[in-house]
Design a protein around this motif. Structure first.
Motif, PDB file in Angstrom:
ATOM      1  N   VAL A  53      -2.093  82.791  42.405  1.00  0.00           N
ATOM      2  CA  VAL A  53      -1.422  84.005  42.868  1.00  0.00           C
ATOM      3  C   VAL A  53      -1.843  85.191  42.010  1.00  0.00           C
ATOM      4  O   VAL A  53      -2.115  85.049  40.820  1.00  0.00           O
ATOM      5  N   VAL A  54      -1.883  86.352  42.647  1.00  0.00           N
ATOM      6  CA  VAL A  54      -2.201  87.582  41.935  1.00  0.00           C
ATOM      7  C   VAL A  54      -0.894  88.142  41.401  1.00  0.00           C
ATOM      8  O   VAL A  54       0.031  88.420  42.168  1.00  0.00           O
ATOM      9  N   GLU A  55      -0.798  88.261  40.088  1.00  0.00           N
ATOM     10  CA  GLU A  55       0.423  88.782  39.478  1.00  0.00           C
ATOM     11  C   GLU A  55       0.411  90.301  39.474  1.00  0.00           C
ATOM     12  O   GLU A  55      -0.646  90.926  39.399  1.00  0.00           O
ATOM     13  N   GLU A  57       1.212  92.423  41.820  1.00  0.00           N
ATOM     14  CA  GLU A  57       1.065  93.124  43.090  1.00  0.00           C
ATOM     15  C   GLU A  57       2.436  93.333  43.710  1.00  0.00           C
ATOM     16  O   GLU A  57       3.293  92.457  43.665  1.00  0.00           O
ATOM     17  N   SER A  60       2.207  90.499  48.214  1.00  0.00           N
ATOM     18  CA  SER A  60       1.108  89.564  48.400  1.00  0.00           C
ATOM     19  C   SER A  60       1.352  88.835  49.715  1.00  0.00           C
ATOM     20  O   SER A  60       2.453  88.344  49.951  1.00  0.00           O
ATOM     21  N   LYS A  63       2.925  85.396  49.224  1.00  0.00           N
ATOM     22  CA  LYS A  63       4.289  85.218  48.701  1.00  0.00           C
ATOM     23  C   LYS A  63       5.271  84.637  49.725  1.00  0.00           C
ATOM     24  O   LYS A  63       6.009  83.712  49.396  1.00  0.00           O
TER      25      LYS A  63
END
Length: 189
Positions: A53-55, A57, A60, A63
């Motif tokens: 996961v891209v933290e 943002e 997402s 999510k």
């Protein structure tokens, strides 16, 4: 494909790999149906879903899926995406979950009869071999019906069984949406 009566089964879903395979087949998956399919007559010990996961943002697209899976019986394993600059100076991201999948599968193997790996990544060939040596039957789910095929030949050959994802779509697919995240229609039931 489905468990035998009383068989202890666990699902290990490489989220990025399964997403790519489904997308290559122009399909969306219904994870509730997938869970029901593998509960069958057997005992579903655990259903893992792995994703990076891209933290940081604000939003997402992943999510809602991660939240739904976590709320509806999946053991969701995440880690932050790593950002780096390649040799040409381009910004890249990396979110490989191979080690997490390998550790969990090996740790759970003594309590399983059947492991189902949703991935076509050839790096898992040795993991499948090690789990088989512990007496666990391993099924790999991916696709040969895309161009290019999403399953590595060495992984397919090592598995006890290979299940073509396209053949599962009547049971676990759903009508294609623009988001493609695989959430059932009613979000939290």
């Amino acid at each position: 494909m489905t468990p035998n009566p009383g068989e202890r089964t666990a699902l290990f879903i490489d989220g990025a790999n399964l997403y790519s395979a489904a997308r290559a087949l122009n399909a969306d998956l219904d994870f509730r149906k997938l869970l029901e399919l593998y509960r069958g007559d057997g005992v579903l010990v655990r259903a893992y879903y792995y994703t990076a996961v891209v933290e940081g943002e604000e939003f997402s697209p992943l999510k809602p899926l991660v939240d739904w899976l976590d709320y509806n019986g999946f053991s969701v394993v995440t880690k932050p995406v790593k950002r780096f600059t390649d040799a040409e100076g381009r910004s890249r991201t990396k979110g490989n979950m191979d080690i997490e999948i390998a550790v969990d599968m090996l740790e759970l193997a003594p309590r399983l009869d059947h492991a189902v790996l949703f991935s076509g990544d050839g790096d898992f060939r040795r993991l499948v071999e090690a789990v088989q040596a512990k007496g666990v039957r391993v099924t790999v789910v991916s696709t040969l019906k895309s161009q290019p095929p999403q399953i590595a030949d060495e992984l397919r050959r090592q598995a006890d069984a290979f299940v073509e994802l396209a053949d599962l779509l009547p049971d676990i697919g759903r009508p294609r949406t623009s988001g493609g995240v695989g959430l059932p229609r009613d979000d939290r039931s």
